[in-house]
Design a protein around this motif. Structure first.
Motif, PDB file in Angstrom:
ATOM      1  N   VAL A 103      33.957  74.115 -26.677  1.00 36.35           N
ATOM      2  CA  VAL A 103      32.558  73.687 -26.729  1.00 36.35           C
ATOM      3  C   VAL A 103      32.342  72.852 -27.987  1.00 36.35           C
ATOM      4  N   GLN A 163      36.726  71.290 -19.838  1.00 37.12           N
ATOM      5  CA  GLN A 163      37.508  72.340 -19.187  1.00 37.12           C
ATOM      6  C   GLN A 163      38.276  71.785 -17.987  1.00 37.12           C
ATOM      7  N   LYS A 216      37.968  76.689 -22.639  1.00 33.25           N
ATOM      8  CA  LYS A 216      36.772  75.896 -22.381  1.00 33.25           C
ATOM      9  C   LYS A 216      36.134  75.553 -23.724  1.00 33.25           C
ATOM     10  N   ASN A 274      25.149  71.321 -26.098  1.00 28.76           N
ATOM     11  CA  ASN A 274      26.574  71.191 -26.357  1.00 28.76           C
ATOM     12  C   ASN A 274      27.266  70.537 -25.167  1.00 28.76           C
ATOM     13  N   TRP A 320      38.593  80.628 -26.385  1.00 26.97           N
ATOM     14  CA  TRP A 320      37.738  79.477 -26.710  1.00 26.97           C
ATOM     15  C   TRP A 320      38.418  78.183 -26.304  1.00 26.97           C
ATOM     16  N   ASP A 334      29.339  71.165 -30.077  1.00 22.60           N
ATOM     17  CA  ASP A 334      27.876  71.216 -30.137  1.00 22.60           C
ATOM     18  C   ASP A 334      27.242  70.285 -31.164  1.00 22.60           C
ATOM     19  N   GLU A 352      30.828  70.810 -22.943  1.00 19.24           N
ATOM     20  CA  GLU A 352      31.955  71.696 -22.640  1.00 19.24           C
ATOM     21  C   GLU A 352      33.035  70.907 -21.907  1.00 19.24           C
ATOM     22  N   GLY A 373      27.322  69.102 -19.810  1.00 22.97           N
ATOM     23  CA  GLY A 373      26.384  69.267 -20.911  1.00 22.97           C
ATOM     24  C   GLY A 373      25.279  68.234 -20.842  1.00 22.97           C
TER      25      GLY A 373
END
Length: 510
Positions: free
Chosen positions: A387, A365, A385, A361, A382, A389, A363, A325
């Motif tokens: 997120v 993962q 991964k 954002n 969701w 923000d 992320e 990000g």
């Protein structure tokens, strides 16, 4: 008009003839009536003397003579100028002039010099190659330039100094070294007063710069456009760099955007330095501060800042895939700096407190626990991964090849929170501890997750995970904790012929 009263109104022919014979001309200058021997008459005019002075003709003669003198003088001056310029050009292209120029370059730079195919004309001085080499005590090691074109002032032909407006070179290669204490800075002593080589600007469209050993340099800058102003309004030399590929040993590749550097004696003032991630012109990393290359016991500190910079540009491609990000730097005590010691094998340190860039954002993962949680929460993708923000902060630290994300605090309200520390060694081995929180509302009452997670705090139920593996294949101990929790509710079996029918398949990174 009536005749005069004393004269008769009419004359006879004889009276008229007698009158003409007896009366002289009223104006002597108009002539005198005379009778020739043959009886004919005529008016004799007295010859006029030619005037000895004619001012308008004399002025014309003087003007013509003056113009002839002026043209002659101009031709003589042009001829002398041609001879002078021709002689100066011939002298400027002679061996004595070239040897004197090499000496002046050495006195101005302090380096040993080598110049090839030098030549001059009335406007410019040109050379194919110039090589300068400094002793081990200097920050500068070598400078090699080719395709030199210098705009010189006419006084340069006198041989006392070489001055002009600008020097341009087709390409320059500059190598820097870590100065060795106690050794000389110059090979040639500096002259008193003004330097014999003085130009207002030096410019090249291609500059290649390296710092450290040529075999394994600490820093490399390729294909940068550079200009050096000899003296600004503040009386300091100033260098500008524009674009170029930047490589720092052990760091991801970067791209120079621009830099402004001032030289204050033995100190280097980085007024501004901005770099980009390759292929991205939106985010930037900025540095400002002072470098003291000759004070090897003194740490040089530059203030560091981020503006919508990609995490991958700091952490590298693999770790930047786990946490990705755009981030901005935020004010923090004892952070936001780039520091190093000006010594051999120095390991620079970068420490920056950050938060997610607005309208962007972060992320997270790649870990098995994310896949496991996603499946245990009825396959909610969701969580594979997640997120973040709006609420994502932390501190990035790089030193001696180790990259650390510390004080991580990624929060998605009503869903998930990740806190803790994550490190990657030079061999890309991962380590650290992460506290993972799940919203109580997300956890089924009969799920084994509820048994695994600790008591509710700050709206989440937490579990602490040990991180291992590598950046390419991260691992955690979620499986072990899941097994220890005991079976309160088994996950629904996967259909035959599909993956994730066991816990190992459930938590296998994809």
């Amino acid at each position: 008009m009536s005749a005069a009263p004393s004269e008769p109104e009419k004359y006879s022919i004889d009276e008229m003839m007698d009158r003409l014979k007896g009366s002289p001309a009223e104006n002597p200058e108009d002539g005198e009536l005379v009778t020739r021997s043959d009886g004919s008459q005529a008016i004799r005019v007295r010859k006029r003397k030619r005037r000895s002075s004619q001012p308008h003709k004399e002025q014309s003669v003087r003007t013509r003579r003056a113009r002839i003198i002026q043209v002659s003088a101009a031709l003589i001056l042009v001829f002398l100028a041609v001879l002078t310029v021709g002689g100066a050009v011939i002298y400027a292209n002679s061996s004595p002039f070239r040897e004197g120029l090499l000496q002046k370059i050495g006195q101005s730079t302090g380096a040993t010099t080598d110049l090839s195919q030098f030549r001059m004309n009335p406007k410019t001085a040109n050379a194919n190659d110039l090589t300068l080499e400094w002793p081990a005590g200097n920050l500068l090691r070598t400078l090699t330039v080719r395709g030199i074109n210098a705009e010189v002032f006419p006084t340069s032909f006198l041989g006392k100094s070489m001055t002009g407006e600008e020097v341009t070179v087709a390409e320059g290669n500059l190598t820097l070294q870590i100065p060795k204490p106690g050794t000389a800075l110059r090979t040639v002593n500096k002259v008193e007063g003004e330097l014999p080589i003085r130009f207002n600007r030096y410019r090249t469209p291609v500059l290649n710069l390296t710092l450290g050993s040529p075999e394994s340099p600490i820093l490399r800058l390729y294909k940068s456009e550079a200009s050096l102003t000899s003296e600004t309004q503040a009386g300091l030399p100033q260098m500008r760099l524009y674009r170029g590929d930047l490589a720092i040993s052990g760091w991801p590749n970067l791209r120079m955007n621009r830099a402004l550097i001032e030289f204050r004696g033995n100190e280097i003032n980085v007024v501004s330095l901005q770099v980009f991630h390759p292929g991205d012109d939106r985010g930037s990393l900025g540095l400002t501060g002072t470098i003291s290359p000759y004070k090897q016991s003194q740490t040089s500190n530059l203030a560091a800042s981020l503006d919508a910079f990609l995490v991958e540009g700091l952490a590298g491609a693999h770790l930047g895939h786990i946490i990705s990000g755009r981030i901005d730097s935020v004010s923090a005590a004892k952070s936001n700096y780039f520091s190093f010691l000006p010594v051999e094998n120095s390991s620079p340190t970068l420490d920056i407190a950050f938060s997610v860039t607005p309208s962007s954002n972060i992320e997270f993962q790649g870990f098995p626990f994310l896949l496991g949680i996603a499946q245990l929460l009825d396959g909610d993708e969701w969580f594979e991964k997640p997120v973040f923000d709006t609420d994502a902060t932390g501190t990035f630290h790089r030193e001696k090849g180790v990259i650390t994300f510390r004080d991580l605090n990624f929060v998605s309200k009503g869903r998930m929170a990740i806190q803790g520390e994550l490190s990657m060694a030079a061999n890309e081995a991962l380590s650290g501890k992460l506290r993972v929180g799940l919203s109580e509302a997300m956890i089924p009452k009969t799920s084994r997750l509820k048994t695994m997670m600790g008591p509710a705090k700050e709206g989440f139920r937490w579990i602490t995970l040990n991180i291992g593996g590598s950046a390419v294949s991260p691992t955690d101990n979620f499986k072990d904790l899941f097994t220890e929790a005991g079976a309160t509710k088994e996950p629904a079996p996967a259909p035959d012929g599909t993956e994730r029918s066991t816990f190992d398949e459930l938590t296998r990174p994809r």
